[in-house]
Each structure stands twice: as structure tokens, then as C-alpha cells.
Design an enzyme around this catalytic site. Structure first.
Site, PDB file in Angstrom:
ATOM      1  N   ASP A   1       3.819   3.161 -28.332  1.00  0.00           N
ATOM      2  CA  ASP A   1       4.214   2.257 -29.572  1.00  0.00           C
ATOM      3  C   ASP A   1       5.420   2.382 -30.043  1.00  0.00           C
ATOM      4  O   ASP A   1       6.200   1.629 -30.510  1.00  0.00           O
ATOM      5  CB  ASP A   1       3.045   2.409 -30.620  1.00  0.00           C
ATOM      6  N   TYR A   2       5.945   3.840 -30.237  1.00  0.00           N
ATOM      7  CA  TYR A   2       7.300   4.220 -30.692  1.00  0.00           C
ATOM      8  C   TYR A   2       8.132   3.500 -29.833  1.00  0.00           C
ATOM      9  O   TYR A   2       9.186   2.868 -30.201  1.00  0.00           O
ATOM     10  CB  TYR A   2       7.125   5.693 -30.680  1.00  0.00           C
ATOM     11  N   TYR A   3       8.216   3.551 -28.699  1.00  0.00           N
ATOM     12  CA  TYR A   3       9.297   3.270 -27.606  1.00  0.00           C
ATOM     13  C   TYR A   3       9.082   1.419 -27.707  1.00  0.00           C
ATOM     14  O   TYR A   3      10.241   1.068 -27.637  1.00  0.00           O
ATOM     15  CB  TYR A   3       8.866   3.507 -26.171  1.00  0.00           C
TER      16      TYR A   3
END
Length: 193
Positions: free
Chosen positions: A103-105
Site C-alpha cells: 500500500d505504501y508503494y
């Protein structure tokens, strides 16, 4: 230099460095507060990011908000800190392939897309794993994919300070990890000077 901070406890260290500080939240503060704060600035350097336990959406939403505020305030130059491989399609593997990192990426890639599609003169730095080590003044910088590596926050800040003054970095994405090349030389190599 004006530093926007989310928490009052961040103020003392920045004031010691000579920065004027303004307490603003990327999501909660009024949009017009951001516009007023950015008015008259030479550049925006976006180095905020979601902390452990926070939603990674902060990275995308914060970029969107500050890009729009910069455009409205008439600021043309914008530099941001993303994450290594966000623009190169790096595949997450092993310990990096957690749902949180995926999700961060996703959020970092969306933030990069928002910035590159804006009217601003942008530069994106994608550092490897950030450390609290001292500045070395030396890095490995590339416009091509690099393997994951570590780099000190201090060296990333030094690269940002150099890049903001160099018009040849506009419209470019740089991967950055610790290395052996002095920062000015590393920037000159990748910008073709």
C-alpha cells in the site's frame, strides 16, 4: 526557510537550525492556510511521510494538497522525497512484500503521478532505506533502478538542498543510496553536466 510541522515537539530542533516554523497538518489544516504559508516561497520541498501506524494515504493526499497549494500560491518549483523504486516499478519481495509496504508503494506511485502531471517544475528523489546516520556528503545517484540500499536522512537532505538550486534536475526522478561519490559530482553525472 519556513518549515511546516505537524507536532509542536518538532519545533525546537528546526528553530535551532534557523528555520521559521508553522504548525500545519497535511490533512486537517485549511487549504487556504497552506496557500498563505507557501505564498512567496522559491520552492516547496515535500519530505513528509506516513509514520508507523499511520495510513500511507497521507503520502498521496499530502502531495496532492501541497501541489495544489503551490500552484495556487504561484510557487513553481517542487521537490519531493518518495521511495526507492517507486518510479521504476520495483517489485517488492521478501520482508518488503507486506500488505503495508504494498500500500505504501501504491500511495508513493500515485503521489509521483500527481506531481509529474502538475504544472510545477518538479524533482523526485527516491531514497533507499533511511537511517539516522551522520551526513557523509557522498551518495550513489541514478536515474535508473538501483538495488535497495541505505542512505542517511542527512545525505538525502543535502541532495535536496543541492537539487533545488540546479535547474538540470527539473523533470527528473533520482534513485539514491549511500555511496562514494560527492553529492555535487553525483548530480553533475546524472544530469549530464
Amino acid at each position: 526557510m519556513v518549515a511546516t510541522i505537524r507536532k509542536p515537539k518538532q519545533m525546537a530542533a528546526l528553530v535551532r537550525l534557523g528555520a521559521e516554523t508553522v504548525l500545519l497538518d497535511l490533512i486537517e489544516s485549511e487549504f487556504d492556510q497552506w496557500v498563505r504559508t507557501l505564498k512567496g516561497a522559491d520552492a516547496v520541498i515535500f519530505a513528509a511521510g506516513s509514520a508507523t501506524g499511520e495510513s500511507s494515504a497521507l503520502d498521496r493526499k499530502g502531495t496532492l494538497r501541497t501541489v495544489r497549494a503551490a500552484e495556487k500560491a504561484g510557487v513553481k518549483r517542487y521537490l519531493t522525497v518518495s521511495s526507492i523504486g517507486a518510479s521504476t516499478g520495483m517489485k517488492l519481495a521478501g520482508d518488503w512484500a507486506t500488505p503495508e509496504m504494498v500500500d505504501y508503494y501504491k500511495q508513493k506511485r500515485a503521489a509521483n503521478k500527481l506531481l509529474t502531471e502538475s504544472s510545477l517544475k518538479w524533482t523526485i528523489l527516491e531514497p533507499g532505506e533511511l537511517t539516522d546516520g551522520k551526513a557523509t556528503g557522498k551518495v550513489k545517484l541514478s536515474t535508473e533502478a538501483l538495488k535497495q540500499g541505505k542512505v542517511s536522512r542527512a545525505d538525502v537532505a543535502a541532495v535536496m538542498a543541492a537539487a533545488v538550486r540546479d535547474s538540470k534536475t527539473i523533470g527528473k526522478v533520482f534513485q539514491i543510496v549511500g555511496g562514494t561519490t560527492p553529492i555535487a559530482e553525483a548530480i553533475a553525472k546524472v544530469t549530464g553536466r
